[in-house]
Motif scaffolding. Sequence first.
Motif, PDB file in Angstrom:
ATOM      1  N   ILE A  66       0.846  -1.196   0.000  1.00 55.96           N
ATOM      2  CA  ILE A  66       0.000   0.000   0.000  1.00 55.96           C
ATOM      3  C   ILE A  66       0.878   1.241   0.000  1.00 55.96           C
ATOM      4  O   ILE A  66       1.741   1.411   0.853  1.00 55.96           O
ATOM      5  CB  ILE A  66      -0.941   0.004   1.215  1.00 55.96           C
ATOM      6  CG1 ILE A  66      -1.892  -1.174   1.155  1.00 55.96           C
ATOM      7  CG2 ILE A  66      -1.706   1.311   1.299  1.00 55.96           C
ATOM      8  CD1 ILE A  66      -2.815  -1.302   2.351  1.00 55.96           C
ATOM      9  N   ILE A  69      -3.745   5.399   0.688  1.00 57.34           N
ATOM     10  CA  ILE A  69      -5.006   4.801   1.121  1.00 57.34           C
ATOM     11  C   ILE A  69      -5.971   5.898   1.538  1.00 57.34           C
ATOM     12  O   ILE A  69      -5.581   6.856   2.198  1.00 57.34           O
ATOM     13  CB  ILE A  69      -4.763   3.783   2.259  1.00 57.34           C
ATOM     14  CG1 ILE A  69      -6.015   2.980   2.546  1.00 57.34           C
ATOM     15  CG2 ILE A  69      -4.219   4.433   3.491  1.00 57.34           C
ATOM     16  CD1 ILE A  69      -5.777   1.745   3.393  1.00 57.34           C
ATOM     17  N   VAL A  74      -7.480   2.249  -2.567  1.00 59.12           N
ATOM     18  CA  VAL A  74      -6.139   1.848  -2.160  1.00 59.12           C
ATOM     19  C   VAL A  74      -5.259   1.856  -3.403  1.00 59.12           C
ATOM     20  O   VAL A  74      -5.640   1.329  -4.441  1.00 59.12           O
ATOM     21  CB  VAL A  74      -6.157   0.428  -1.546  1.00 59.12           C
ATOM     22  CG1 VAL A  74      -4.761  -0.043  -1.235  1.00 59.12           C
ATOM     23  CG2 VAL A  74      -7.009   0.388  -0.309  1.00 59.12           C
TER      24      VAL A  74
END
Length: 101
Positions: A66, A69, A74
């Motif tokens: 990630i 976010i 995401v």
Amino acid sequence: MLIAAQPATGSGGILGLILPFVLMFVIFYFLLIRPQQKKQKSRNAMLSALKKGDKVVTIGGLHGTIVEITDDVVVLKVNDVTKLTFDRSSISHSTNTDSAV
């Protein structure tokens, strides 16, 4: 002279009709509904605990880290230059960052 036994009529009444349905609902609740609610609750907790740097796997099987976010989006980094955007709900599970692949 023999008197024939009369069959009992009306024994149980409404209780005899409703009891099987109540038992079926209780069985369905404990075998299907309750476990599904627990699974959904743990999935929602996992999705809300996601943060930058977590390694995740999408429902489609894509592994990534990630980078960004938000509440519903995401952005995953899958290699040095490729970043892909997914819905937060498309995350299947988070993998351990300290495990060797």
